[in-house]
Design an enzyme around this catalytic site. Structure first.
Site, PDB file in Angstrom:
ATOM      1  CB  CYS A  17      -1.162   0.087   1.413  1.00 55.01           C
ATOM      2  SG  CYS A  17      -1.984   1.437   1.687  1.00 55.01           S
TER       3      CYS A  17
ATOM      4  CB  CYS B 209      -0.838   2.266   3.559  1.00 58.04           C
ATOM      5  SG  CYS B 209      -2.135   1.857   3.345  1.00 58.04           S
ATOM      6  CG  ASP B 210       2.898   1.564   4.567  1.00 53.66           C
ATOM      7  OD1 ASP B 210       2.628   1.864   5.612  1.00 53.66           O
ATOM      8  OD2 ASP B 210       2.851   0.253   4.215  1.00 53.66           O
TER       9      ASP B 210
END
Length: 205
Positions: A31, A34-35
């Site tokens: 992701c 997300c990261d």
């Protein structure tokens, strides 16, 4: 129960390589939104050839110094528009006919070894992040033969509701959404499912 809300989500697909599995959370991610922030100004690799991979790569290109996409075949499956975005982004490089052979590092990612699947030549890339973008598998096996789902396994819902084909059964989040897959959109459909359930229970009285 008179009503059930299904929110079993979808699981990101990984390649299954030992070194990849070992370093999930240590530089291997599925992701970018997300990261990606953790790799600001660094070099990363994206694995995949579809729209998801193209989207992840262009998103990461705004954060990272360089993004290398490893594409297993000699072409990308992504839409023409997404390929155009990739090709016009200066800090994205696409390596065709190339697969991930190994992720290097003990505790965190310190690089990868890529292999050309025609020449079998191996190349070491000094990267700190590996983003696997080869799709998701909805967690719906338990509902096969009971609830309507598409050919991939995502639950089908009616129109703009969370209703499934069975009365009183509602679906929310990534289990029925293969398009957006964000926490905020999942929360939104969760709210919708709660309201749909409440209205359904009211209709039983």
């Amino acid at each position: 129960a008179d009503t059930v809300i299904i929110s079993t989500g979808a699981t990101a697909k990984y390649l299954g390589i030992e070194s990849e599995q070992r370093l999930i959370g240590g530089g291997v991610s599925a992701c970018a939104t997300c990261d990606g922030f953790f790799y600001k100004g660094q070099d990363v690799v994206v694995i995949g050839a579809g729209d998801t991979a193209a989207e992840e790569a262009t998103y990461l290109a705004n954060i990272c110094r360089k993004v290398t996409i490893l594409v297993r075949k000699d072409y990308m499956r992504a839409s023409k528009a997404m390929q155009h975005r990739v090709n016009k982004t200066e800090n994205i490089e696409v390596m065709y006919n190339t697969e991930l052979d190994e992720v290097l590092g003990d505790q965190v990612v310190e690089g990868v070894v890529a292999i050309n699947n025609i020449s079998k030549e191996k190349t070491q890339l000094d990267v700190t992040g590996v983003f696997v973008a080869i799709g998701h598998k909805p967690n719906t096996d338990i509902f096969k033969g009971i609830l309507d789902m598409d050919d991939v396994g995502y639950l089908k819902t009616e129109g703009k509701t969370t209703k499934t084909n069975l009365p009183g059964i509602f679906a929310a989040g990534d289990v029925q959404d293969k398009e957006y897959r964000q926490a905020i959109t999942a929360a939104g459909t969760g709210c919708m499912a709660a309201l749909d359930s409440e209205r359904y229970l009211g209709s039983l009285e």
